[in-house]
Design a protein around this motif. Structure first.
Motif, PDB file in Angstrom:
ATOM      1  N   LEU A  64      49.223  28.582  34.793  1.00  0.00           N
ATOM      2  CA  LEU A  64      47.779  28.819  34.852  1.00  0.00           C
ATOM      3  C   LEU A  64      47.020  27.679  34.187  1.00  0.00           C
ATOM      4  N   PHE A  65      47.437  27.289  32.992  1.00  0.00           N
ATOM      5  CA  PHE A  65      46.720  26.259  32.246  1.00  0.00           C
ATOM      6  C   PHE A  65      46.741  24.915  32.969  1.00  0.00           C
ATOM      7  N   ARG A  66      47.855  24.632  33.654  1.00  0.00           N
ATOM      8  CA  ARG A  66      47.920  23.375  34.399  1.00  0.00           C
ATOM      9  C   ARG A  66      46.878  23.342  35.510  1.00  0.00           C
ATOM     10  N   SER A  67      46.572  24.505  36.071  1.00  0.00           N
ATOM     11  CA  SER A  67      45.579  24.548  37.150  1.00  0.00           C
ATOM     12  C   SER A  67      44.157  24.666  36.621  1.00  0.00           C
ATOM     13  N   VAL A  68      43.988  25.283  35.449  1.00  0.00           N
ATOM     14  CA  VAL A  68      42.644  25.530  34.918  1.00  0.00           C
ATOM     15  C   VAL A  68      42.115  24.383  34.084  1.00  0.00           C
ATOM     16  N   MET A  69      42.979  23.714  33.340  1.00  0.00           N
ATOM     17  CA  MET A  69      42.510  22.695  32.400  1.00  0.00           C
ATOM     18  C   MET A  69      41.635  21.623  33.046  1.00  0.00           C
ATOM     19  N   PRO A  70      41.995  21.080  34.221  1.00  0.00           N
ATOM     20  CA  PRO A  70      41.098  20.085  34.811  1.00  0.00           C
ATOM     21  C   PRO A  70      39.719  20.661  35.111  1.00  0.00           C
ATOM     22  N   ALA A  71      39.673  21.967  35.462  1.00  0.00           N
ATOM     23  CA  ALA A  71      38.394  22.595  35.780  1.00  0.00           C
ATOM     24  C   ALA A  71      37.557  22.834  34.535  1.00  0.00           C
ATOM     25  N   GLY A  72      38.170  22.682  33.353  1.00  0.00           N
ATOM     26  CA  GLY A  72      37.414  22.890  32.130  1.00  0.00           C
ATOM     27  C   GLY A  72      36.584  21.694  31.738  1.00  0.00           C
ATOM     28  N   GLY A  73      36.785  20.581  32.421  1.00  0.00           N
ATOM     29  CA  GLY A  73      36.035  19.366  32.108  1.00  0.00           C
ATOM     30  C   GLY A  73      34.722  19.316  32.851  1.00  0.00           C
ATOM     31  N   PRO A  74      34.098  18.156  32.864  1.00  0.00           N
ATOM     32  CA  PRO A  74      32.800  18.009  33.526  1.00  0.00           C
ATOM     33  C   PRO A  74      32.869  18.355  35.003  1.00  0.00           C
ATOM     34  N   GLY A  75      31.783  18.921  35.519  1.00  0.00           N
ATOM     35  CA  GLY A  75      31.719  19.278  36.922  1.00  0.00           C
ATOM     36  C   GLY A  75      31.391  18.082  37.787  1.00  0.00           C
ATOM     37  N   PRO A  76      31.142  18.316  39.094  1.00  0.00           N
ATOM     38  CA  PRO A  76      30.854  17.213  40.019  1.00  0.00           C
ATOM     39  C   PRO A  76      29.629  16.392  39.622  1.00  0.00           C
ATOM     40  N   ASP A  77      28.700  17.025  38.911  1.00  0.00           N
ATOM     41  CA  ASP A  77      27.489  16.300  38.508  1.00  0.00           C
ATOM     42  C   ASP A  77      27.651  15.597  37.165  1.00  0.00           C
ATOM     43  N   GLY A  78      28.882  15.630  36.627  1.00  0.00           N
ATOM     44  CA  GLY A  78      29.135  14.943  35.364  1.00  0.00           C
ATOM     45  C   GLY A  78      28.820  15.758  34.130  1.00  0.00           C
ATOM     46  N   ARG A  79      28.323  16.969  34.324  1.00  0.00           N
ATOM     47  CA  ARG A  79      27.982  17.812  33.176  1.00  0.00           C
ATOM     48  C   ARG A  79      29.109  18.798  32.892  1.00  0.00           C
ATOM     49  N   TRP A  80      29.224  19.172  31.605  1.00  0.00           N
ATOM     50  CA  TRP A  80      30.190  20.216  31.252  1.00  0.00           C
ATOM     51  C   TRP A  80      29.625  21.561  31.678  1.00  0.00           C
ATOM     52  N   PRO A  81      30.469  22.465  32.159  1.00  0.00           N
ATOM     53  CA  PRO A  81      29.968  23.783  32.558  1.00  0.00           C
ATOM     54  C   PRO A  81      29.455  24.554  31.353  1.00  0.00           C
ATOM     55  N   SER A  82      28.528  25.448  31.603  1.00  0.00           N
ATOM     56  CA  SER A  82      28.032  26.309  30.539  1.00  0.00           C
ATOM     57  C   SER A  82      29.154  27.236  30.083  1.00  0.00           C
ATOM     58  N   TRP A  83      28.971  27.866  28.903  1.00  0.00           N
ATOM     59  CA  TRP A  83      30.002  28.788  28.451  1.00  0.00           C
ATOM     60  C   TRP A  83      30.120  29.961  29.412  1.00  0.00           C
ATOM     61  N   GLN A  84      28.980  30.362  30.025  1.00  0.00           N
ATOM     62  CA  GLN A  84      29.027  31.469  30.988  1.00  0.00           C
ATOM     63  C   GLN A  84      29.897  31.106  32.189  1.00  0.00           C
ATOM     64  N   GLU A  85      29.667  29.914  32.734  1.00  0.00           N
ATOM     65  CA  GLU A  85      30.448  29.464  33.879  1.00  0.00           C
ATOM     66  C   GLU A  85      31.911  29.297  33.505  1.00  0.00           C
ATOM     67  N   MET A  86      32.161  28.727  32.313  1.00  0.00           N
ATOM     68  CA  MET A  86      33.530  28.545  31.854  1.00  0.00           C
ATOM     69  C   MET A  86      34.248  29.882  31.760  1.00  0.00           C
ATOM     70  N   LEU A  87      33.581  30.882  31.196  1.00  0.00           N
ATOM     71  CA  LEU A  87      34.203  32.187  31.002  1.00  0.00           C
ATOM     72  C   LEU A  87      34.503  32.847  32.345  1.00  0.00           C
ATOM     73  N   LEU A  88      33.531  32.825  33.246  1.00  0.00           N
ATOM     74  CA  LEU A  88      33.726  33.432  34.561  1.00  0.00           C
ATOM     75  C   LEU A  88      34.833  32.722  35.336  1.00  0.00           C
ATOM     76  N   ARG A  89      34.820  31.401  35.284  1.00  0.00           N
ATOM     77  CA  ARG A  89      35.798  30.607  36.023  1.00  0.00           C
ATOM     78  C   ARG A  89      37.204  30.817  35.460  1.00  0.00           C
ATOM     79  N   SER A  90      37.339  30.797  34.149  1.00  0.00           N
ATOM     80  CA  SER A  90      38.650  30.912  33.520  1.00  0.00           C
ATOM     81  C   SER A  90      39.263  32.292  33.739  1.00  0.00           C
ATOM     82  N   CYS A  91      38.446  33.331  33.591  1.00  0.00           N
ATOM     83  CA  CYS A  91      38.969  34.688  33.780  1.00  0.00           C
ATOM     84  C   CYS A  91      39.301  34.956  35.243  1.00  0.00           C
TER      85      CYS A  91
END
Length: 226
Positions: A64-91
């Protein structure tokens, strides 16, 4: 004399058998037979079934972590996701991974990690919260609440749809029409609620996560005086 099988072989075979037989059907003798060894050979690597389950759960999280960790970094627009987006995406990613294993929720519930591979993702998750002003305690409780909700939801979901290969197949014990017939005369609200509780599990999970996020936001505002 060392065992001619290694720890990785044992775990990978156990995860495959898990999908065939479920958690109750996962037996060390069956595992040894599948690996073409005598049962004592397994004890070179695992003293008992619980140690095997701990390693299986750890391997599920590594994948799971191998697939999720890259998604924890900056998004396509170069910004880090909000904590809300991070939580929803990770869960959501956690739920998807667990649903690929029969009884995946039960396997990871209450097990102990066998290494520290969980630490880097957790550090990243917590940093999203603390970066916007959450205390570490608030961040840890927020993540732990969402994590446990996800595990519990998967366990319930897999009781309704136990086969990961055919997730559309419903356990006959959760026949909604039969449930409404049994309960409808005396408990009409409970009868109709079954469509929500045991119907669309994807929607149920998403709505539940939205409730958790809203609760975390409200609690943070109250505690911060904002």
């Amino acid at each position: 004399m060392a065992s001619r099988i290694d720890r990785t072989q044992v775990v990978e075979t156990a995860l495959r058998l898990l999908n065939e037989d479920g958690l109750e059907g996962l037996r060390l003798r069956r595992l040894a037979k599948e690996l073409d060894v005598q049962a004592p050979a397994l004890y070179w690597h695992f003293k008992n079934k619980q140690e095997l389950l701990d390693e299986m759960a750890t391997e599920i999280f590594r994948r799971l972590f191998r697939s999720v960790m890259p998604a924890g970094g900056p998004g396509p627009d170069g910004r880090w996701p909000s904590w809300q987006e991070m939580l929803l995406r990770s869960c959501a990613a956690l739920r998807r991974e667990l649903l690929t294993y029969r009884d995946g929720g039960k396997v990871v519930a209450g097990t102990r990690m066998t290494d520290d591979s969980f630490a880097a993702p957790m550090e990243l998750f917590l940093s999203h919260f603390t970066a916007v002003g959450f205390t570490l305690e608030e961040a840890a409780r927020a993540w732990w609440t969402a994590y446990n909700y996800t595990i519990g939801m998967v366990i319930e979901e897999q009781s309704v749809h136990p086969d990961p290969v055919h997730p559309e197949v419903r356990d006959p014990a959760y026949d909604l029409d039969d449930r409404e017939r049994r309960l409808g005369g005396t408990y009409p609200l409970a009868a109709r609620a079954g469509r929500t509780l045991f119907g669309g599990t994807e929607e149920a999970f998403q709505v539940g996560m939205q409730i958790i996020v809203a609760g975390i936001e409200a609690n943070y505002v109250k505690n911060s005086g904002g």
